[in-house]
Enzyme design. Structure first.
Site, short mmCIF file in Angstrom:
data_model
loop_
_atom_site.label_atom_id
_atom_site.label_comp_id
_atom_site.label_asym_id
_atom_site.label_seq_id
_atom_site.Cartn_x
_atom_site.Cartn_y
_atom_site.Cartn_z
N LYS A 185 92.88 69.25 50.61
CA LYS A 185 92.02 68.08 50.71
C LYS A 185 90.59 68.48 51.06
CE LYS A 185 94.96 64.51 50.09
NZ LYS A 185 95.47 63.49 51.03
N ARG A 243 103.22 67.16 52.14
CA ARG A 243 102.97 67.14 50.69
C ARG A 243 102.01 68.28 50.36
NH1 ARG A 243 99.31 64.66 46.97
NH2 ARG A 243 100.35 63.73 45.15
#
Length: 298
Positions: free
Chosen positions: A229, A263
């Site tokens: 991210k 994830r």
């Protein structure tokens, strides 16, 4: 050591059962989109998406998350097109594996077709933006991931502000959980996700990760979607191809603070880090014992 106060720790999702009081599930990511933020279309072709799904299973993934539309702002993907992207991948993976399969969608129509094809989880990253989604999940046996995000799907959300980032996210998720329960989704089929980076800046996401136990305190298995991210890239000044170490560090801190599903893009590295973290927390035994266990050191 913090252990999340799980209301129902043992979950059966499809053909697999997880005791989240002693196990962390690793969710792999397969995006069948030409513009996904990380792989930039590497798995857009059907054969590549199917192959990537089976490769994730072989690498030890407990769960494969299949998406056909990016979260990032942009033109909406027609529902039929999104379904045509994900349903064939789900069907082929289900035919060859009992792995947990989730579909990353907020559309009720896509969710219904995904469940029919073999998906066992609906991963909605938009905070239940489609009112038709809950009846679809309630009428099935699928698990529902409820995620914190603030924007209308595929729209910008400039300068997000929180007075109390973890507290406000926990309150949002608690309200959405009540909405799901009222619609007939049982609590044993609910997972929560605080939405790392989703309508949050880097400082907010870092604080959220430090305070993730406040999300886990809701009592539902917490999913941490931290892999590659932007909060990692901005923290480390690292482009998207050089965020593995930061992703692993963020996943480990999330697990220590109560996450029970992570994830991740790099499945093999993430599985190894997760199993080691479980052992360090006393949740699992080593694979074998040999070092300094006998009369002669080895």
């Amino acid at each position: 050591m913090y252990l999340p106060p799980l209301r129902i720790p043992v979950r059966t999702i499809g053909a697999r059962t997880f005791d989240f009081s002693r196990r962390v599930a690793v969710m792999a990511v397969v995006n069948r989109t030409p513009d996904s933020f990380f792989d930039q279309g590497r798995t857009f072709a059907l054969d590549r998406a199917v192959a990537a799904s089976f490769e994730a299973v072989a690498a030890g993934a407990d769960w494969v998350d299949i998406g056909g539309a990016p979260f990032a702002p942009g033109e909406p993907i027609p529902v039929e097109e999104e379904a045509e992207r994900v349903v064939p991948v789900i069907a082929e993976l289900r035919a060859g594996s009992d792995v947990v399969i989730s579909v990353d969608t907020f559309h009720a129509a896509v969710a219904r077709r995904a469940i029919e094809a073999g998906a066992t989880v609906i991963n909605d990253t938009t905070g239940l933006s489609d009112p038709g989604l809950l009846p679809v999940v309630a009428d099935s046996e699928a698990t529902l991931v409820i995620t914190h995000s603030l924007a209308t799907p595929r729209t910008f959300y400039p300068r997000p502000h929180f007075d109390d980032v973890a507290g406000e996210i926990a309150a949002f998720l608690a309200e959405r959980v009540e909405r799901a329960l009222s619609a007939g989704v049982p609590e044993e089929r609910i997972v929560v996700d605080p939405g790392h980076d989703l309508n949050k800046n880097t400082l907010q996401t870092l604080e959220l990760t430090r305070r993730l136990s406040e999300i886990a305190d809701l009592g539902y298995p917490t999913l941490a979607a931290v892999s590659n991210k932007d909060f990692i890239g901005e923290t480390l000044n690292a482009d998207r191809s050089h965020r593995l170490e930061g992703s692993i560090a963020a996943a480990v801190v999330s697990i220590v603070n109560g996450a029970r599903i992570i994830r991740m893009h790099d499945v093999a590295a993430s599985v190894a880090a997760t199993r080691m973290t479980e052992a360090l927390l006393g949740l699992r035994e080593p694979a074998f014992l040999k070092h300094n266990m006998g009369d002669v050191n080895v």
